[in-house]
Design a protein around this motif. Structure first.
Motif, PDB file in Angstrom:
ATOM      1  N   PHE A  19       0.826  -1.210   0.000  1.00 59.41           N
ATOM      2  CA  PHE A  19       0.000   0.000   0.000  1.00 59.41           C
ATOM      3  C   PHE A  19       0.860   1.258   0.000  1.00 59.41           C
ATOM      4  O   PHE A  19       0.601   2.196  -0.753  1.00 59.41           O
ATOM      5  N   VAL A  20       1.886   1.321   0.862  1.00 59.89           N
ATOM      6  CA  VAL A  20       2.722   2.523   0.971  1.00 59.89           C
ATOM      7  C   VAL A  20       3.435   2.805  -0.348  1.00 59.89           C
ATOM      8  O   VAL A  20       3.432   3.934  -0.847  1.00 59.89           O
ATOM      9  N   VAL A  21       4.048   1.795  -0.908  1.00 57.64           N
ATOM     10  CA  VAL A  21       4.809   1.997  -2.145  1.00 57.64           C
ATOM     11  C   VAL A  21       3.893   2.396  -3.294  1.00 57.64           C
ATOM     12  O   VAL A  21       4.190   3.335  -4.041  1.00 57.64           O
ATOM     13  N   SER A  22       2.752   1.725  -3.437  1.00 56.48           N
ATOM     14  CA  SER A  22       1.865   2.053  -4.551  1.00 56.48           C
ATOM     15  C   SER A  22       1.231   3.439  -4.363  1.00 56.48           C
ATOM     16  O   SER A  22       1.094   4.194  -5.328  1.00 56.48           O
ATOM     17  N   TRP A  23       0.867   3.796  -3.139  1.00 55.47           N
ATOM     18  CA  TRP A  23       0.297   5.131  -2.870  1.00 55.47           C
ATOM     19  C   TRP A  23       1.340   6.200  -3.171  1.00 55.47           C
ATOM     20  O   TRP A  23       1.050   7.213  -3.803  1.00 55.47           O
ATOM     21  N   PHE A  24       2.581   5.977  -2.729  1.00 60.34           N
ATOM     22  CA  PHE A  24       3.654   6.947  -2.935  1.00 60.34           C
ATOM     23  C   PHE A  24       3.939   7.150  -4.425  1.00 60.34           C
ATOM     24  O   PHE A  24       4.041   8.285  -4.893  1.00 60.34           O
ATOM     25  N   ILE A  25       4.038   6.079  -5.170  1.00 63.45           N
ATOM     26  CA  ILE A  25       4.324   6.190  -6.601  1.00 63.45           C
ATOM     27  C   ILE A  25       3.178   6.862  -7.342  1.00 63.45           C
ATOM     28  O   ILE A  25       3.390   7.734  -8.188  1.00 63.45           O
ATOM     29  N   GLY A  26       1.950   6.479  -7.022  1.00 62.06           N
ATOM     30  CA  GLY A  26       0.790   7.066  -7.696  1.00 62.06           C
ATOM     31  C   GLY A  26       0.672   8.560  -7.449  1.00 62.06           C
ATOM     32  O   GLY A  26       0.524   9.346  -8.383  1.00 62.06           O
ATOM     33  N   TRP A  27       0.719   8.978  -6.190  1.00 61.58           N
ATOM     34  CA  TRP A  27       0.566  10.400  -5.882  1.00 61.58           C
ATOM     35  C   TRP A  27       1.762  11.221  -6.327  1.00 61.58           C
ATOM     36  O   TRP A  27       1.611  12.376  -6.731  1.00 61.58           O
ATOM     37  N   THR A  28       2.956  10.643  -6.267  1.00 65.00           N
ATOM     38  CA  THR A  28       4.134  11.381  -6.739  1.00 65.00           C
ATOM     39  C   THR A  28       4.010  11.671  -8.222  1.00 65.00           C
ATOM     40  O   THR A  28       4.300  12.791  -8.669  1.00 65.00           O
ATOM     41  N   SER A  29       3.579  10.699  -8.996  1.00 63.29           N
ATOM     42  CA  SER A  29       3.458  10.929 -10.440  1.00 63.29           C
ATOM     43  C   SER A  29       2.417  12.002 -10.740  1.00 63.29           C
ATOM     44  O   SER A  29       2.624  12.859 -11.604  1.00 63.29           O
ATOM     45  N   ILE A  30       1.306  11.981 -10.020  1.00 61.90           N
ATOM     46  CA  ILE A  30       0.277  13.005 -10.247  1.00 61.90           C
ATOM     47  C   ILE A  30       0.784  14.378  -9.840  1.00 61.90           C
ATOM     48  O   ILE A  30       0.623  15.362 -10.571  1.00 61.90           O
ATOM     49  N   PHE A  31       1.414  14.479  -8.648  1.00 64.28           N
ATOM     50  CA  PHE A  31       1.895  15.771  -8.171  1.00 64.28           C
ATOM     51  C   PHE A  31       3.012  16.327  -9.045  1.00 64.28           C
ATOM     52  O   PHE A  31       3.113  17.538  -9.237  1.00 64.28           O
ATOM     53  N   VAL A  32       3.857  15.473  -9.574  1.00 70.25           N
ATOM     54  CA  VAL A  32       4.938  15.947 -10.448  1.00 70.25           C
ATOM     55  C   VAL A  32       4.357  16.553 -11.724  1.00 70.25           C
ATOM     56  O   VAL A  32       4.773  17.628 -12.157  1.00 70.25           O
ATOM     57  N   ILE A  33       3.378  15.901 -12.316  1.00 73.85           N
ATOM     58  CA  ILE A  33       2.788  16.411 -13.552  1.00 73.85           C
ATOM     59  C   ILE A  33       2.032  17.713 -13.299  1.00 73.85           C
ATOM     60  O   ILE A  33       2.269  18.728 -13.966  1.00 73.85           O
ATOM     61  N   ILE A  34       1.128  17.708 -12.327  1.00 78.25           N
ATOM     62  CA  ILE A  34       0.333  18.908 -12.052  1.00 78.25           C
ATOM     63  C   ILE A  34       1.217  20.032 -11.517  1.00 78.25           C
ATOM     64  O   ILE A  34       1.075  21.193 -11.922  1.00 78.25           O
ATOM     65  N   GLY A  35       2.121  19.706 -10.615  1.00 76.73           N
ATOM     66  CA  GLY A  35       3.021  20.719 -10.065  1.00 76.73           C
ATOM     67  C   GLY A  35       3.942  21.308 -11.117  1.00 76.73           C
ATOM     68  O   GLY A  35       4.224  22.515 -11.114  1.00 76.73           O
ATOM     69  N   GLY A  36       4.425  20.471 -12.023  1.00 79.36           N
ATOM     70  CA  GLY A  36       5.283  20.973 -13.100  1.00 79.36           C
ATOM     71  C   GLY A  36       4.548  21.925 -14.022  1.00 79.36           C
ATOM     72  O   GLY A  36       5.089  22.967 -14.416  1.00 79.36           O
ATOM     73  N   ILE A  37       3.312  21.581 -14.355  1.00 77.69           N
ATOM     74  CA  ILE A  37       2.512  22.469 -15.209  1.00 77.69           C
ATOM     75  C   ILE A  37       2.230  23.788 -14.496  1.00 77.69           C
ATOM     76  O   ILE A  37       2.355  24.865 -15.085  1.00 77.69           O
ATOM     77  N   ALA A  38       1.858  23.723 -13.213  1.00 74.19           N
ATOM     78  CA  ALA A  38       1.571  24.944 -12.456  1.00 74.19           C
ATOM     79  C   ALA A  38       2.825  25.799 -12.287  1.00 74.19           C
ATOM     80  O   ALA A  38       2.776  27.030 -12.433  1.00 74.19           O
ATOM     81  N   LEU A  39       3.955  25.175 -12.003  1.00 73.26           N
ATOM     82  CA  LEU A  39       5.205  25.920 -11.847  1.00 73.26           C
ATOM     83  C   LEU A  39       5.621  26.564 -13.157  1.00 73.26           C
ATOM     84  O   LEU A  39       6.029  27.739 -13.185  1.00 73.26           O
ATOM     85  N   LEU A  40       5.509  25.835 -14.239  1.00 69.53           N
ATOM     86  CA  LEU A  40       5.859  26.383 -15.542  1.00 69.53           C
ATOM     87  C   LEU A  40       4.953  27.558 -15.903  1.00 69.53           C
ATOM     88  O   LEU A  40       5.433  28.602 -16.361  1.00 69.53           O
ATOM     89  N   ALA A  41       3.654  27.410 -15.661  1.00 68.46           N
ATOM     90  CA  ALA A  41       2.728  28.506 -15.967  1.00 68.46           C
ATOM     91  C   ALA A  41       3.019  29.730 -15.109  1.00 68.46           C
ATOM     92  O   ALA A  41       2.963  30.871 -15.592  1.00 68.46           O
ATOM     93  N   THR A  42       3.352  29.514 -13.852  1.00 73.04           N
ATOM     94  CA  THR A  42       3.644  30.637 -12.961  1.00 73.04           C
ATOM     95  C   THR A  42       4.939  31.333 -13.355  1.00 73.04           C
ATOM     96  O   THR A  42       5.015  32.568 -13.372  1.00 73.04           O
ATOM     97  N   LEU A  43       5.961  30.563 -13.682  1.00 71.31           N
ATOM     98  CA  LEU A  43       7.242  31.175 -14.048  1.00 71.31           C
ATOM     99  C   LEU A  43       7.177  31.876 -15.398  1.00 71.31           C
ATOM    100  O   LEU A  43       7.823  32.901 -15.599  1.00 71.31           O
TER     101      LEU A  43
END
Length: 121
Positions: A19-43
């Motif tokens: 559970f820990v490993v799958s939750w970590f991998i799943g949420w990390t991938s989502i946060f990296v994509i959304i966070g990268g788009i938001a950071l790029l748009a802000t910069l």
């Protein structure tokens, strides 16, 4: 990752690790994509509203976003351990009524030569 079974039943420690490993991998991938788009748009826009104040320029915006980016891995790790514990609690309650069995499954191999070849006259 090695998961342990006892008498064909998955141990709770192995389920928690899964559970820990799958939750970590799943949420990390989502946060990296959304966070990268938001950071790029802000910069690219060079302007952001942080704590009710308008910050302009790519450097100051990046400096204001740095604490949020530094805390993101910590948030993901805490979520992984906390929600995996809740999933494990649900699994423990489920195991009271129905056992969770783990079986070793060997899928059939395509184009396998039959072992019992009988000849017909």
């Amino acid at each position: 990752m090695q998961l342990k079974t006892i008498n064909g039943k998955l141990t709770l420690g192995s389920a928690y690790k899964l559970f820990v490993v799958s939750w970590f991998i799943g949420w990390t991938s989502i946060f990296v994509i959304i966070g990268g788009i938001a950071l790029l748009a802000t910069l690219v826009s060079g302007q952001a509203t942080i704590n009710g104040e308008v910050v302009e320029g790519a450097g100051p915006v990046a400096a204001q976003l740095l604490p949020m980016l530094a805390l993101l891995p910590v948030i993901i790790i805490f979520h992984a351990f906390m929600f995996s514990g809740l999933l494990l609690l649900g699994l423990v309650i489920y195991r009271i009524w129905r056992p969770v069995q783990v079986t070793d499954y060997q899928p059939a191999v395509k184009n396998e030569v039959p072992t019992n070849t009988a000849t017909v006259d």
